[in-house]
Design a protein around this motif. Structure first.
Motif, short mmCIF file in Angstrom:
data_model
loop_
_atom_site.label_atom_id
_atom_site.label_comp_id
_atom_site.label_asym_id
_atom_site.label_seq_id
_atom_site.Cartn_x
_atom_site.Cartn_y
_atom_site.Cartn_z
N SER A 112 1.62 10.68 -43.00
CA SER A 112 2.95 11.21 -43.28
C SER A 112 3.76 11.31 -41.99
CB SER A 112 2.84 12.59 -43.92
OG SER A 112 2.15 13.47 -43.06
N ALA A 113 5.09 11.26 -42.12
CA ALA A 113 5.96 11.38 -40.95
C ALA A 113 5.89 12.80 -40.42
CB ALA A 113 7.39 11.02 -41.33
N GLY A 114 6.02 12.95 -39.11
CA GLY A 114 5.96 14.26 -38.50
C GLY A 114 6.83 14.32 -37.27
N PRO A 115 6.51 15.21 -36.33
CA PRO A 115 7.32 15.38 -35.13
C PRO A 115 7.48 14.08 -34.37
CG PRO A 115 5.75 17.18 -35.35
CD PRO A 115 5.41 16.18 -36.38
N PRO B 129 -8.92 10.52 -40.29
CA PRO B 129 -8.13 11.50 -39.53
C PRO B 129 -6.81 11.80 -40.21
CG PRO B 129 -8.08 9.35 -38.47
CD PRO B 129 -9.10 9.26 -39.57
N LYS B 130 -6.48 13.06 -40.35
CA LYS B 130 -5.23 13.45 -40.98
C LYS B 130 -4.17 13.68 -39.90
CE LYS B 130 -7.40 15.65 -45.00
NZ LYS B 130 -7.55 16.91 -45.78
N GLU B 131 -2.93 13.36 -40.27
CA GLU B 131 -1.81 13.55 -39.36
C GLU B 131 -2.10 12.91 -38.00
OE1 GLU B 131 -1.29 17.76 -39.30
OE2 GLU B 131 -0.21 17.78 -41.19
N ALA B 132 -2.65 11.70 -38.04
CA ALA B 132 -3.08 11.04 -36.81
C ALA B 132 -1.93 10.87 -35.83
CB ALA B 132 -3.69 9.68 -37.13
N ALA B 133 -0.77 10.38 -36.32
CA ALA B 133 0.35 10.12 -35.43
C ALA B 133 0.89 11.41 -34.81
CB ALA B 133 1.46 9.39 -36.19
N GLU B 134 0.87 12.50 -35.57
CA GLU B 134 1.40 13.76 -35.06
C GLU B 134 0.50 14.40 -34.01
OE1 GLU B 134 1.12 12.82 -38.08
OE2 GLU B 134 2.95 13.17 -39.23
N VAL B 135 -0.80 14.26 -34.19
CA VAL B 135 -1.75 14.97 -33.33
C VAL B 135 -2.27 14.12 -32.19
CG1 VAL B 135 -3.97 16.18 -33.30
CG2 VAL B 135 -2.44 16.42 -35.27
N HIS B 136 -2.52 12.85 -32.45
CA HIS B 136 -3.25 12.03 -31.49
C HIS B 136 -2.42 10.93 -30.83
CE1 HIS B 136 -7.11 13.80 -32.64
NE2 HIS B 136 -6.74 13.68 -33.90
#
Length: 386
Positions: free
Chosen positions: A375-378, A279-286
């Motif tokens: 990667s870090a995100g919102p 899963p990509k951008e897991a922390a940002e999306v999920h």
């Protein structure tokens, strides 16, 4: 179907029954040879023993019996309590069906199990094998349960060279032909014990076998090779991310899985869908909370019947005012005290996730190369070690 003719059935049956009276295993769900057994104990043990070993089941069976001594008590139990008591035995649909079956027997059959294969098969979670086992062992019916041990014994006894699973109908026919009209339960358990104690998958102890003189596999020099098995397709690998949120009061965020499907009704740490791609951008999306998520080094691995699973684990410590995101599906979430986790309805894979997040287990990925961190995100996921 090629079922051998003229096999020395008259010698095999008495030899096995005599051996069982001498050598049969003493198990907490069994009555002495020659005695009918409690249908509740037979049913409970047979459901537990599916895809599990006697060693693993024995203490859990004793615990179940202590908590729910009869089918009425089990039927009245809360499903969550049953799932929690089942945790670690795997194949959790069995626990849901166990509870549903207990309720059906209690509410529809007055607390008494049907005494025929047909009647038993009408109950939730009871298939052909379990119905035959209960009918034979608890009610003395002429029924022929065939489990993995019995398949192996009969494949060797009659030198069945057709590979499994194609050979299953032939082996079932052999079992039905051998099963005596009387003592069918003892005969079934004799075959089970012979497979577990003597006719083992590797290095069978043919010198101690009570039916060696009549074994066609021994005569053909195939006893340690049978049964042949068709090559299995390689299990695919699925991947996902799991989120372990620990609140400042020491509670952990858990979510109840949907009632149907894999691990239905069990608890989990909120997770992404499990797919073949990372899963990509897991922390940002999920992520279930807006938090400072840390990607824990390594991965958690677990193998299910049909696939391997690899989970990346994120961890965050949050305050009491932390708000759940829509991705968490808040209606299914709850905060659980860490002292209560040992008795929660958590499947083994989720216990691995919690242990990994707490530093008790550190999976490595050297053979797979370094994995990219999210990667870090919102949600401010940071690239650092837990």
């Amino acid at each position: 179907m090629d079922v051998p003719k003229g096999a020395p059935d008259t010698k095999i049956v008495p030899a096995l029954l005599a051996w069982y009276r001498r050598e049969g295993r003493a198990l907490p769900w069994r009555a002495p040879p020659g005695k009918l057994q409690d249908p509740y104990k037979v049913w409970l043990s047979e459901i537990m023993l599916q895809q599990t070993t006697v060693k693993a089941v024995t203490p859990r069976f004793i615990d179940f019996l202590r908590r729910w001594p009869d089918v009425d008590a089990l039927g009245k139990a809360a499903l969550g309590d049953v799932l929690a008591a089942w945790a670690g035995l795997g194949y959790y649909a069995r626990a849901r069906n166990l509870h549903a079956c207990a309720r059906a027997v209690s509410e529809t059959h007055g607390g008494r199990f049907p005494d025929t294969e047909a009647g038993l098969r009408a109950l939730p979670g009871i298939g052909a094998y379990t119905a035959a086992a209960i009918a034979a062992i608890a009610f003395g019916r002429r029924a022929s349960p065939v489990d993995g041990n019995i398949e192996r014994v009969l494949a060797r006894l009659f030198a069945v060279e057709m590979p499994l699973p194609a050979a299953k109908p032939q082996i079932k026919a052999l079992a039905e032909r051998l099963t005596p009209a009387e003592h069918a339960g003892d005969f079934a358990q004799a075959l089970m014990d012979l497979g577990a104690m003597v006719c083992t998958p590797r290095r069978p102890a043919c010198g101690r076998c009570p039916v060696r003189p009549d074994c066609r596999g021994v005569a053909a020099g195939l006893a340690d090779l049978l049964p042949y098995k068709a090559a299995k397709a390689e299990r695919p690998t699925r991947r996902g991310a799991a989120f372990v949120a620990i609140r400042e009061d020491g509670t952990v965020l858990l979510r109840e899985r949907p009632p149907k499907g894999l691990l239905g009704g069990m608890l989990e740490t909120p997770s992404t869908p499990w797919d073949e791609r990372q899963p990509k951008e897991a922390a940002e999306v999920h992520a279930p909370l807006i938090a400072d998520w840390t990607c824990v080094p390594g991965i958690v691995t677990h193998t299910f019947t049909h696939f391997h699973l690899e989970l990346t684990v994120y961890r965050a410590e949050v305050g009491r005012d932390a708000k759940l995101t829509p991705a968490a599906d808040p209606a299914r979430c709850r905060w659980v005290a860490q002292r209560d986790l040992a008795h929660a309805a958590l499947p083994s894979v989720m216990r691995k996730v919690l242990a990994h997040a707490s530093g008790e287990v550190r999976a490595t990925s050297k053979s797979r190369g370094a994995r990219k961190r999210a990667s870090a995100g919102p949600q401010r996921a940071r690239r650092r070690s837990a």
